[in-house]
Design an enzyme around this catalytic site. Sequence first.
Site, PDB file in Angstrom:
ATOM      1  N   GLU A  80      -3.077   9.625  32.592  1.00 38.97           N
ATOM      2  CA  GLU A  80      -4.569  10.107  32.369  1.00 38.97           C
ATOM      3  C   GLU A  80      -5.159  10.411  33.777  1.00 38.97           C
ATOM      4  OE1 GLU A  80      -6.804   7.614  29.719  1.00 38.97           O
ATOM      5  OE2 GLU A  80      -5.536   8.065  28.309  1.00 38.97           O
ATOM      6  N   GLU A  82      -0.159   6.881  23.762  1.00 38.87           N
ATOM      7  CA  GLU A  82      -1.204   6.028  23.262  1.00 38.87           C
ATOM      8  C   GLU A  82      -2.081   6.575  22.048  1.00 38.87           C
ATOM      9  OE1 GLU A  82      -3.999   4.865  26.230  1.00 38.87           O
ATOM     10  OE2 GLU A  82      -2.480   4.374  27.865  1.00 38.87           O
TER      11      GLU A  82
HETATM   12  C1  FCB Z   1      -6.771   5.136  27.829  1.00 38.92           C
HETATM   13  C2  FCB Z   1      -6.178   4.141  28.813  1.00 38.92           C
HETATM   14  C3  FCB Z   1      -5.655   2.815  28.549  1.00 38.92           C
HETATM   15  C4  FCB Z   1      -6.885   2.184  27.539  1.00 38.92           C
HETATM   16  C5  FCB Z   1      -6.913   3.158  26.439  1.00 38.92           C
HETATM   17  C6  FCB Z   1      -8.115   2.267  25.122  1.00 38.92           C
HETATM   18  O1  FCB Z   1      -7.907   5.840  28.269  1.00 38.92           O
HETATM   19  O2  FCB Z   1      -5.184   4.929  29.279  1.00 38.92           O
HETATM   20  O3  FCB Z   1      -5.379   2.081  29.431  1.00 38.92           O
HETATM   21  O4  FCB Z   1      -7.776   1.558  27.897  1.00 38.92           O
HETATM   22  O5  FCB Z   1      -7.614   4.332  26.954  1.00 38.92           O
END
Ligand code: FCB
Length: 469
Positions: A168, A373
């Site tokens: 990210e 994620e």
């Molecule tokens: C993302 C991050 C991760 C976590 C999630 C909820 O932005 O990559 O580390 O904090 O959000």
Amino acid sequence: MSDGRDAFPEGFLWGVSTASYQIEGAVAEDGRGPSIWDTFSHQPGKTTNGDTGDIACDGYHRTDSDLDLLSELGVGGYRFSIAWPRIQPDGHGAPNQAGLDYYRRLVDKLLERGIAPLVTLYHWDLPQPLQDKGGWATRDTADLFADYAATVAGALGDRVPRWITLNEPWVASSMGYRSGEHAPGITDPQQYVAAVHHLLLGHGKATAAIRAVTAAGVLPSGRPPEVGITLNMAQIYPADPSRTADRELAADLDADINGVFLDPLTRGAYPARLGPGQAPGPGLIRDGDFATIQAPIDFLGVNYYAPHIVGVREDGIVRRGDTPMPWRPGGVFTQPEHLPVTAMGWLVDPNALHDLLLRVHDDAGEVPLYITENGAACYDYVNPDGTVDDPERVAYLHGHLQAARQAIADGVPLRGYFAWSLMDNFEWAHGYSKRFGLYFVDYGTQRRIAKGSAGWYAEVAKTNSVPSS
Ligand code: FCB
């Protein structure tokens, strides 16, 4: 499938994700140096309750029992990140052997259990000495990142099948250098655009460095490892699609959040919509940079949580659920009544994941995608009988997995899904107040308790399918 479940393609990779600073603790052990998150979280007022990652989930000392959780879940993949300051406490030079050894042991233990490591090289814990020299706002950091990547790939390249350079970069740059909500806590638009460009350069250079070190096909499979990058992406909708102002705002925000990283990677340019101060300009971009940034990748990681639904309130009246955009007069994030929100206040809209995957596929072509994620923060608590129920998280995962399945049916080359997160952990500026885990962490005792969602997800991984309804 006939038993009330819908199948995923054979070989689909099920996993869970974590990140070093969020779980490890042990911040001063075995030669680890300080990172920008150590510095930031120790400054008064930067995190909820003044929480820090000093102890976090104590994951550094609990590797074996945490690996048992992965086996219990039956996942085929584990995404974790390497703390740069454990490898190079000063951010450059000879590696700290104890740091490399720690991750080598972790990787070997995963492989023994038949779990494929998916290793992120940078999940935001920049060595503090590099920040002291300007951090990602400085071009040198991109080169140092590539050196670090080569060092780690040199040590682990014969056993790690997939590498992610950056996690990210939008959050690292925008929240780190523009809004200042994250480490290093800077609020300077010029440093922000510099960080954007240098993160992308760092990705390109690291990709080349990993390939150079592992060119000969060092994995037991005889193939070289795959290299990719993970972007946080949000599908963005106009609140009223019939209004030009709303559509324009949605397109602007899409360029600012998604396009600023996706476009350089996929077509070698920053989005034309982004004006000076919003995207890197000629002062930062040197000849050949876009070729470096466009180093071919083997996969693209997508982190998806929520859409944004945005509108312009020309009457200046802020409606219920609106969050004004401080940088855009009249611009608001809206919250339609029909969509639930998580404990983060984020909208729940699985359909947006489907739309997003199609859009990314459109932009990125045939490059395989992984959801690296996806998950929800819920108001989890331990019942008197010691169990933790989290039906909202199960509903969130279920809806999003159905959306992912539909995207695959529609032709998206989605190869795997990693739930965020294995266990509750240090949620950055929110400290320990937001719980995303499939396992509940009782921070006082460090006991892990399987939530309802852990059993639900284990069934998904075991059967390679999700309930039909
Ligand atoms: C993302 C991050 C991760 C976590 C999630 C909820 O932005 O990559 O580390 O904090 O959000």
